[in-house]
Design a protein around this motif. Sequence first.
Motif, PDB file in Angstrom:
ATOM      1  N   LYS A   1     -41.031 -12.001   3.178  1.00  0.00           N
ATOM      2  CA  LYS A   1     -39.643 -12.286   3.366  1.00  0.00           C
ATOM      3  C   LYS A   1     -39.326 -10.152   3.168  1.00  0.00           C
ATOM      4  O   LYS A   1     -40.373  -9.407   3.349  1.00  0.00           O
ATOM      5  N   PRO A   2     -38.010  -9.963   3.279  1.00  0.00           N
ATOM      6  CA  PRO A   2     -37.907  -8.382   3.762  1.00  0.00           C
ATOM      7  C   PRO A   2     -37.634  -7.896   2.148  1.00  0.00           C
ATOM      8  O   PRO A   2     -38.191  -6.732   2.437  1.00  0.00           O
ATOM      9  N   GLY A   3     -37.553  -8.751   1.739  1.00  0.00           N
ATOM     10  CA  GLY A   3     -37.416  -7.835  -0.329  1.00  0.00           C
ATOM     11  C   GLY A   3     -38.636  -7.878  -0.411  1.00  0.00           C
ATOM     12  O   GLY A   3     -39.567  -7.057  -0.963  1.00  0.00           O
ATOM     13  N   LEU A   4     -40.493  -8.903  -0.026  1.00  0.00           N
ATOM     14  CA  LEU A   4     -41.252  -8.753  -0.011  1.00  0.00           C
ATOM     15  C   LEU A   4     -42.054  -8.755   0.908  1.00  0.00           C
ATOM     16  O   LEU A   4     -42.242 -10.171   1.574  1.00  0.00           O
ATOM     17  N   ARG A   5     -42.838  -8.391   1.642  1.00  0.00           N
ATOM     18  CA  ARG A   5     -43.613  -8.107   2.683  1.00  0.00           C
ATOM     19  C   ARG A   5     -45.677  -8.157   2.323  1.00  0.00           C
ATOM     20  O   ARG A   5     -45.635  -7.513   1.068  1.00  0.00           O
TER      21      ARG A   5
END
Length: 132
Positions: A82-86
Amino acid sequence: MVVTDVISDMLTRIRNAINAKHETVDIPTSKVKVAIANILLQEGYIADFAETGEGVAKNIHITLKTANDGKYVITGLKRISKPGLRIYANVDKLPKVINGLGIAIISTSKGIMTDKQARANGIGGEVLAYVW
């Protein structure tokens, strides 16, 4: 409406169309979404897709695939990175979805591909989604 995670939006639209028992779904187009739709078509999860419209109003028109018993071929979609947690994986740490029955969509330096193709090419990358 501004969407920050376009891949998650695509997967959610497909999931909602399956839950509502629709035959088709329209998704605003982008190069990444077209690449993902192409993978889903190659792997046999969707029946067909086409780009419709012109200019800014382009859409991807996806025809969902059903089995002989009327159930959809796609039983699950899950966004991983996700954009917050690659989430990244080396070639030897690439995930297997349901022991190889599903696919993981991987974004690599050579483009977007399945986990099987990435293993064959000997490269890792960002784990975008699971499809089963």
